[in-house]
Design a protein around this motif. Structure first.
Motif, PDB file in Angstrom:
ATOM      1  N   LYS A 254       0.825  -1.138  -0.008  1.00 39.03           N
ATOM      2  CA  LYS A 254      -0.018   0.025  -0.161  1.00 39.03           C
ATOM      3  C   LYS A 254       0.873   1.169   0.052  1.00 39.03           C
ATOM      4  CE  LYS A 254      -4.051  -2.036   2.134  1.00 39.03           C
ATOM      5  NZ  LYS A 254      -5.088  -1.920   3.335  1.00 39.03           N
TER       6      LYS A 254
ATOM      7  N   LEU B 223      -8.063   4.166   1.470  1.00 35.90           N
ATOM      8  CA  LEU B 223      -8.200   3.206   2.671  1.00 35.90           C
ATOM      9  C   LEU B 223      -9.129   3.348   3.465  1.00 35.90           C
ATOM     10  CD1 LEU B 223      -4.069   3.666   3.570  1.00 35.90           C
ATOM     11  CD2 LEU B 223      -5.348   2.150   1.978  1.00 35.90           C
TER      12      LEU B 223
ATOM     13  N   ALA C  33      -2.657   4.513   9.787  1.00 32.18           N
ATOM     14  CA  ALA C  33      -2.992   4.372   8.253  1.00 32.18           C
ATOM     15  C   ALA C  33      -2.400   5.377   7.582  1.00 32.18           C
ATOM     16  CB  ALA C  33      -4.427   4.003   8.147  1.00 32.18           C
TER      17      ALA C  33
ATOM     18  N   ARG D   4      -4.826   8.749   0.914  1.00 29.44           N
ATOM     19  CA  ARG D   4      -5.008   7.614   1.660  1.00 29.44           C
ATOM     20  C   ARG D   4      -6.428   7.758   2.502  1.00 29.44           C
ATOM     21  NH1 ARG D   4       0.793   6.618   4.648  1.00 29.44           N
ATOM     22  NH2 ARG D   4       1.857   6.048   2.660  1.00 29.44           N
TER      23      ARG D   4
END
Length: 345
Positions: A108, A285, A262, A281
């Motif tokens: 990722k 995500l 994250a 992100r």
């Protein structure tokens, strides 16, 4: 002071064969045996590229595979500043020599890939194989192939004259050979041209309702982000723009430490636009919405139906059956008695 003379070039100039031109450049060409790069005239003499763009393209083409060619990396290698190098890279992108795009690794992590093509015209106009552009004649009858062969397939068969045989052999009539069938191109363009339409970006996620509590929590989270990751220092405008995305994560029961991990783990180096990375992100995500009460109730329902216990009316033995009645042994005994009674009657 006297002008400094290069005696090596003077000696090499004396060995140039033929008369020298009265004006213009005089080439002294020595063959390279190592550490050289082949550059096409389509790049060296490009009419629309600046000399800075041509020089940057030659520098990139001479570097090994995997060398960093970002604006800062090239500025560290060259005497030109970052603005001139950025303008040269944009020129090369506009003419198809260079392309930069984002790519996501399996972990990722998002990186920027740079692709350089030394001959972009070959991707747009692929060449035909030499064996098909000049077909070999049959071994039994040598033929003379015309000097000019059309590159596009013709609709009528081409007549190729047969060479005259020996005097003792009979003269064969002209042979009609069909045109070569169109073949697959040698080069298949795998990099889209700069003018290709780009996929629109997904919008920043939004909560179902931006309540004052969610707004305060998301604002505090983004304002405090630089204490945990100093690279992510955001302006007030960046915070206001990213608040709905963080609120959408908080609405989906994501914990602040999980959101922080994250968003800030393994950023690209160097990080030039932290707000842009956070936008990407937050969008890509985004965790799924938590299940509702009905969904959890469906998970709690038993998947296998359990047959209840019953008590036999004759022997009081327990047995499994959806309805009350008799156990298996009592049913067999009752069936035997019924057969005997029917036989006696």
């Amino acid at each position: 002071m006297d002008t400094h003379q290069n005696t090596a070039l003077t000696r090499a100039l004396a060995e140039v064969p033929g008369p020298l031109p009265t004006s213009g450049v005089i080439h002294i060409t020595l063959p390279h045996t190592d550490r050289f790069t082949v550059v096409g005239n389509h790049l060296a003499q490009h009419p629309d590229l600046s000399c800075t763009a041509v020089g940057i393209a030659v520098r990139i083409q001479s570097l090994p595979q995997g060398t960093e060619v970002s604006i800062k990396a090239l500025a560290a290698r060259c005497k030109e500043g970052e603005k001139r190098i950025a303008a040269a890279l944009r020129e090369l992108e506009a003419h198809g020599y260079l392309e930069r795009f984002r790519d996501r690794l399996p972990g990722k992590k998002v990186i920027t890939r740079t692709v350089f093509c030394n001959q972009p015209a070959a991707l747009v106009h692929p060449r035909r194989p030499a064996a098909e552009a000049h077909p070999r004649p049959a071994a039994s009858a040598p033929v003379r192939v015309p000097a000019v062969i059309p590159s596009a397939p013709v609709c009528v068969p081409a007549v190729i004259p047969v060479q005259a045989p020996a005097p003792e052999a009979s003269v064969a009539p002209p042979v009609l050979l069909p045109p070569p069938a169109p073949s697959a191109p040698l080069f298949v363009p795998r990099v889209p041209p700069p003018t290709a339409p780009k996929t629109p970006r997904r919008p920043l996620p939004q909560p179902s309702e931006l309540t004052p509590e969610l707004d305060r929590a998301a604002t505090a989270f983004l304002s405090d982000l630089h204490r945990h990751a100093p690279q992510f220092f955001l302006s007030e405008d960046d915070v206001r723009r990213l608040v709905p995305g963080v609120a959408a994560w908080l609405e989906r029961a994501a914990r602040p430490d999980a959101i922080r991990s994250a968003l800030t783990d393994d950023p690209p180096q160097p990080l030039h636009r932290p707000a842009k990375l956070l936008t990407h992100r937050l969008t890509e995500l985004l965790p799924p919405a938590p299940p509702g009460v009905d969904d959890l109730a469906a998970l709690a329902r038993p998947r296998v139906t359990v047959t209840p216990f019953q008590t036999c009316d004759d022997c009081d033995r327990a047995f499994r059956s959806p309805t009350p009645g008799h156990c298996r042994d009592c049913r067999e005994v009752r069936a035997e008695h019924a057969e005997h009674a029917q036989a006696a009657a």
